[in-house]
Scaffold this motif. Structure first.
Motif, PDB file in Angstrom:
ATOM      1  N   UNK A 112       0.818  -1.205   0.000  1.00 55.52           N
ATOM      2  CA  UNK A 112       0.000   0.000   0.000  1.00 55.52           C
ATOM      3  C   UNK A 112       0.852   1.254   0.000  1.00 55.52           C
ATOM      4  N   UNK A 113       2.146   1.105   0.322  1.00 56.08           N
ATOM      5  CA  UNK A 113       2.966   2.316   0.368  1.00 56.08           C
ATOM      6  C   UNK A 113       4.272   2.170  -0.384  1.00 56.08           C
ATOM      7  N   UNK A 114       4.433   1.089  -1.186  1.00 56.20           N
ATOM      8  CA  UNK A 114       5.651   0.986  -1.983  1.00 56.20           C
ATOM      9  C   UNK A 114       5.599   2.005  -3.115  1.00 56.20           C
ATOM     10  N   UNK A 115       6.606   2.855  -3.268  1.00 59.54           N
ATOM     11  CA  UNK A 115       6.636   3.769  -4.395  1.00 59.54           C
ATOM     12  C   UNK A 115       6.899   3.010  -5.683  1.00 59.54           C
ATOM     13  N   UNK A 116       6.547   3.598  -6.806  1.00 57.08           N
ATOM     14  CA  UNK A 116       6.746   2.931  -8.091  1.00 57.08           C
ATOM     15  C   UNK A 116       8.168   3.126  -8.572  1.00 57.08           C
ATOM     16  N   UNK A 117       9.116   2.677  -7.771  1.00 62.33           N
ATOM     17  CA  UNK A 117      10.520   2.747  -8.175  1.00 62.33           C
ATOM     18  C   UNK A 117      11.267   3.866  -7.494  1.00 62.33           C
ATOM     19  N   UNK A 118      12.579   3.846  -7.719  1.00 68.02           N
ATOM     20  CA  UNK A 118      13.449   4.799  -7.048  1.00 68.02           C
ATOM     21  C   UNK A 118      13.297   6.214  -7.586  1.00 68.02           C
ATOM     22  N   UNK A 119      12.552   6.370  -8.700  1.00 69.03           N
ATOM     23  CA  UNK A 119      12.408   7.723  -9.222  1.00 69.03           C
ATOM     24  C   UNK A 119      11.646   8.621  -8.250  1.00 69.03           C
ATOM     25  N   UNK A 124      13.251  13.780  -4.626  1.00 73.28           N
ATOM     26  CA  UNK A 124      13.220  14.442  -3.333  1.00 73.28           C
ATOM     27  C   UNK A 124      14.608  14.878  -2.921  1.00 73.28           C
ATOM     28  N   UNK A 125      14.849  16.173  -2.703  1.00 68.20           N
ATOM     29  CA  UNK A 125      16.172  16.621  -2.262  1.00 68.20           C
ATOM     30  C   UNK A 125      16.556  15.940  -0.960  1.00 68.20           C
ATOM     31  N   UNK A 182      11.065  13.850   6.376  1.00 63.39           N
ATOM     32  CA  UNK A 182      12.494  13.726   6.035  1.00 63.39           C
ATOM     33  C   UNK A 182      13.234  12.656   6.806  1.00 63.39           C
ATOM     34  N   UNK A 183      12.700  12.203   7.954  1.00 60.81           N
ATOM     35  CA  UNK A 183      13.362  11.185   8.759  1.00 60.81           C
ATOM     36  C   UNK A 183      12.444   9.982   8.934  1.00 60.81           C
ATOM     37  N   UNK A 184      13.036   8.799   9.038  1.00 58.79           N
ATOM     38  CA  UNK A 184      12.280   7.569   9.274  1.00 58.79           C
ATOM     39  C   UNK A 184      12.862   6.886  10.506  1.00 58.79           C
ATOM     40  N   UNK A 185      12.004   6.561  11.467  1.00 57.55           N
ATOM     41  CA  UNK A 185      12.399   5.836  12.671  1.00 57.55           C
ATOM     42  C   UNK A 185      11.893   4.409  12.544  1.00 57.55           C
ATOM     43  N   UNK A 186      12.814   3.453  12.404  1.00 61.71           N
ATOM     44  CA  UNK A 186      12.484   2.040  12.228  1.00 61.71           C
ATOM     45  C   UNK A 186      13.109   1.273  13.388  1.00 61.71           C
ATOM     46  N   UNK A 187      12.301   0.938  14.392  1.00 58.47           N
ATOM     47  CA  UNK A 187      12.845   0.349  15.605  1.00 58.47           C
ATOM     48  C   UNK A 187      13.687   1.385  16.335  1.00 58.47           C
ATOM     49  N   UNK A 191      16.837   7.049  10.150  1.00 55.18           N
ATOM     50  CA  UNK A 191      17.340   7.199   8.791  1.00 55.18           C
ATOM     51  C   UNK A 191      16.939   8.544   8.189  1.00 55.18           C
ATOM     52  N   UNK A 192      17.717   9.013   7.229  1.00 54.37           N
ATOM     53  CA  UNK A 192      17.186   9.928   6.232  1.00 54.37           C
ATOM     54  C   UNK A 192      16.231   9.122   5.369  1.00 54.37           C
ATOM     55  N   UNK A 193      15.118   9.713   4.970  1.00 52.18           N
ATOM     56  CA  UNK A 193      14.043   8.944   4.334  1.00 52.18           C
ATOM     57  C   UNK A 193      14.512   8.184   3.107  1.00 52.18           C
ATOM     58  N   UNK A 194      15.302   8.841   2.262  1.00 50.58           N
ATOM     59  CA  UNK A 194      15.708   8.162   1.033  1.00 50.58           C
ATOM     60  C   UNK A 194      16.617   6.959   1.326  1.00 50.58           C
ATOM     61  N   UNK A 195      17.451   7.041   2.365  1.00 48.36           N
ATOM     62  CA  UNK A 195      18.327   5.918   2.689  1.00 48.36           C
ATOM     63  C   UNK A 195      17.542   4.763   3.310  1.00 48.36           C
ATOM     64  N   UNK A 196      16.483   5.097   4.042  1.00 53.71           N
ATOM     65  CA  UNK A 196      15.616   4.024   4.523  1.00 53.71           C
ATOM     66  C   UNK A 196      15.052   3.252   3.344  1.00 53.71           C
TER      67      UNK A 196
END
Length: 714
Positions: A112-119, A124-125, A182-187, A191-196
């Protein structure tokens, strides 16, 4: 907090960019959590620049926030030396700048939240993020939320029936996604969102590739392997080269790790022969490497390896003429974040072979995985013990099970595999494999069944000094270093490297110039006086100085300056001239217009056509590319190189120079990478205490990739 961040920048513990990002991220939060959010944002931004993919809040909470932080700093900055990880995580979960990946979120329909690829994230800056839907989003980046798509929901990797192709990641409806902040907390990882997403997507795609088997009869694979590979020698109870061929034939992912001389190129050449026999039509094969130098080496090595196979000449016509850099293969274009080849325009190939995979950082690995067509095989070659990539991540080491290092497997190939893997491989190779020791990790990752470690060395004998030295460094056996491996020599008279594989010297700063002078007279003095460009190139490629650092008296800059000064004193090059015949140059940045890339090494030499000085670069196909000196991108002298820059290269003889004080970059992996650049001999200039410290320091890159690859819950 603004004053604290300013002070951290002034002390060199943060970059100005980290400060600006932290203030921007925390601006929308309430005053009672703003400071904690700003500090966390600054830390993760800074750590990514140092090679980490994320920060582990539990580790940071129990240790100092910064490597160089001392108690005096914490007092001056009013920062606690230790903090509560659970409290910090709870605070970050309340921030409008942080997307919290909760357990409920993980258990929800991922697609439900997978983007359609790395584009999506490419748009996103680094310090920006799409706006949340439903009105509760983070300001900035409006309109970048991926549009909804219709479609079915593919099975999650590692769950449900095996799939023969990668699922197309398409969001089903507008939902808040991790890129909304801009940030993702996983456990406990921030992360920076793009690196997550890079990390999550690499793990997902690799697990899907590794899951299941290709519909191919083991008997057919066995027949092809017997036709290509010679029978194993009596001393080889298990021939892991043949096992690698079986894995590559029956799996879509094959990861081969081994040190120099273990036969990685020979193995992959045989794999290509096996695949050609198994398919009726010629396969579309691509060879790639992270750098131009590494691409040239795999091209040359592969063609040389063909000569060792009886039918190698018949395979030649089906192989690509040359290897490419990954950037060129993917179509990475300057000024554009999205490569030409991506999930919507995959690579046109059946087999992708990537050499020197340890040099690949997380974003490049993500783009490569995303560009593979669903049916393709992917073969990764590398050395898990080498230096990690310059940019963020330690991807290849994570792929090879670095995450399991605490499980004390008796050897590298005991990483946990199911009985069905053993049965299939035995049927495909005709060998009886030993039973694996029980692994504390009861869940068996599909990655383990795609990974093969080559341990037998065909270049160095058991008594070889170089081979024993490399093994000593890999194991970190301080008690064996250096007396049983290296003959230490007091500074002064140098042992002739032609008569000995190994030599170590204690060279103090005041002795450095004289020691370098002796090296120059023996190894570099004939380069500018050579009779031809080929002769000069051969002399230069036979020997190289490798430094651990760039700055300081023992660094690349000073050593290159000393070498040129000595050559000028000897009358071999003009005094005070920047460009001269025989000067080696190392390119420092990519220039797509000129066709030169970071890491390319060339030699200045007169052009026979007009006698003007040009820079000459050996191309992947063996030809020489000439470039006017005025058109060279940023470059530096290359008698000495950093160990990082030497990755993907080999020289007959190597001199390794370490600084006279302990620094953070001196690690076991750096030493191992340096000494394994040599084919014949190594000389090391270092203090014994510095070597011992380096042996005990192991590179630690913070990420969650190993967890996602080797544990059941991503």
């Amino acid at each position: 907090m603004r004053d604290t961040l300013d002070t951290l920048v002034r002390l060199g513990m943060l970059r100005p960019l980290d400060r600006h990002f932290a203030l921007w991220v925390s601006a929308q939060d309430a005053d009672d959590i703003k400071n904690e959010v700003a500090l966390a944002a600054a830390l993760v931004s800074f750590r990514v620049s140092r090679g980490d993919v994320c920060i582990h809040l539990e580790d940071i909470a129990e240790n100092r926030l910064f490597d160089d932080m001392r108690p005096i700093h914490t007092e001056a900055l009013n920062l606690p030396l230790k903090r509560s990880a659970s409290a910090w995580i709870q605070t970050l979960a309340q921030s409008r700048a942080v997307f919290h990946v909760s357990k409920a979120f993980r258990d929800h329909d991922h697609d439900a939240w997978k983007p359609s690829g790395l584009e999506v994230i490419a748009k996103t800056p680094p310090a920006a993020s799409p706006t949340m839907t439903k009105g509760d989003g983070f300001p900035g980046g409006a309109g970048l939320l991926p549009a909804a798509h219709a479609g079915g929901t593919p099975a999650l990797p590692g769950k449900g029936p095996a799939s023969d192709k990668l699922s197309d990641s398409r969001p089903l409806h507008d939902e808040p996604v991790p890129f909304s902040r801009p940030l993702v907390l996983d456990g406990s990882r921030l992360y920076l969102a793009r690196y997550w997403y890079y990390e999550w997507d690499v793990a997902r795609r690799l697990r899907e590739l590794a899951h299941g088997w290709i519909d191919m009869a083991p008997e057919s694979v066995r027949s092809a392997i017997h036709a290509v590979f010679p029978p194993p020698s009596s001393e080889d109870a298990v021939d892991w080269q043949r096992i690698a061929a079986a894995v590559a034939a029956m799996k879509r992912l094959c990861i081969i790790s081994g040190g120099p001389g273990t036969g990685k190129t020979h193995t992959v050449t045989g794999i290509l022969g096996v695949l050609q026999l198994l398919f009726e039509r010629p396969l579309r094969i691509a060879l790639a490497a992270p750098t131009g130098k590494a691409a040239a080496r795999i091209t040359e090595s592969l063609r040389n390896s063909l000569k060792s196979y009886a039918h190698g000449g018949q395979w030649l016509e089906h192989l690509p003429r040359e290897a490419m850099t990954l950037h060129r293969l993917l179509g990475v274009r300057e000024g554009r974040s999205v490569p030409r080849h991506n999930p919507k325009n995959p690579l046109h190939l059946d087999v992708l072979i990537v050499d020197e995979a340890s040099m690949i950082d997380l974003p490049l690995m993500a783009h490569t995985a995303a560009a593979l067509p669903p049916h393709a095989r992917w073969i990764l070659l590398g050395d898990k013990d080498q230096l990690a990539s310059v940019e963020a991540g330690n991807v290849f080491s994570d792929l090879c099970g670095r995450f399991l290092k605490d499980q004390a497997a008796p050897d590298s190939n005991s990483i946990g595999r199911r009985r069905v893997w053993k049965e299939k491989v035995e049927a495909a190779t005709g060998m009886i494999l030993p039973e694996e020791s029980p692994c504390r990790n009861l869940w068996v990752s599909p990655l383990g069944e795609c990974t093969v470690f080559l341990e037998k060395n065909y270049r160095f004998s058991k008594d070889s000094g170089l081979g024993r030295l490399a093994q000593c460094i890999r194991s970190g056996a301080v008690e064996s270093w250096p007396l049983s491996v290296v003959a230490w020599k007091a500074s002064g008279k140098t042992t002739d490297m032609k008569d000995s594989e190994l030599c170590c010297r204690r060279v103090r700063e005041q002795e450095l110039r004289q020691a370098v002078r002796m090296v120059v007279e023996e190894n570099f003095s004939e380069v500018p006086r050579a009779k031809s460009l080929d002769e000069a190139s051969q002399r230069l490629e036979s020997f190289r100085i490798l430094c651990a650092v760039r700055e300081g008296p023992f660094g690349v800059m000073a050593i290159n300056e000393t070498v040129e000064g000595v050559l000028a004193e000897l009358g071999h090059i003009p005094q005070g001239t920047r460009y001269y015949q025989g000067k080696p140059v190392l390119i420092l940045e990519n220039d797509y217009d000129v066709g030169l890339f970071n890491g390319d090494v060339g030699l200045l030499w007169p052009d026979p056509a007009d006698q003007r000085l040009k820079a000459w670069f050996r191309q992947v196909d063996g030809t020489l590319k000439r470039v006017r000196v005025s058109r060279l991108p940023a470059h530096e002298t290359a008698y000495a190189m950093t160990v990082h820059k030497s990755q993907g290269s080999e020289f007959a003889r190597v001199l390794v120079i370490l600084p006279d004080r302990d620094v953070r970059v001196l690690t076991r992996e750096l030493l191992y990478t340096a000494v394994t650049r040599a084919r014949q001999s190594v000389e090391i200039w270092a203090q014994e205490s510095i070597l011992h410290s380096a042996l005990q320091r192991v590179t630690e890159r913070r990420s969650g990739l190993g967890f996602r690859l080797w544990q059941p819950d991503m």
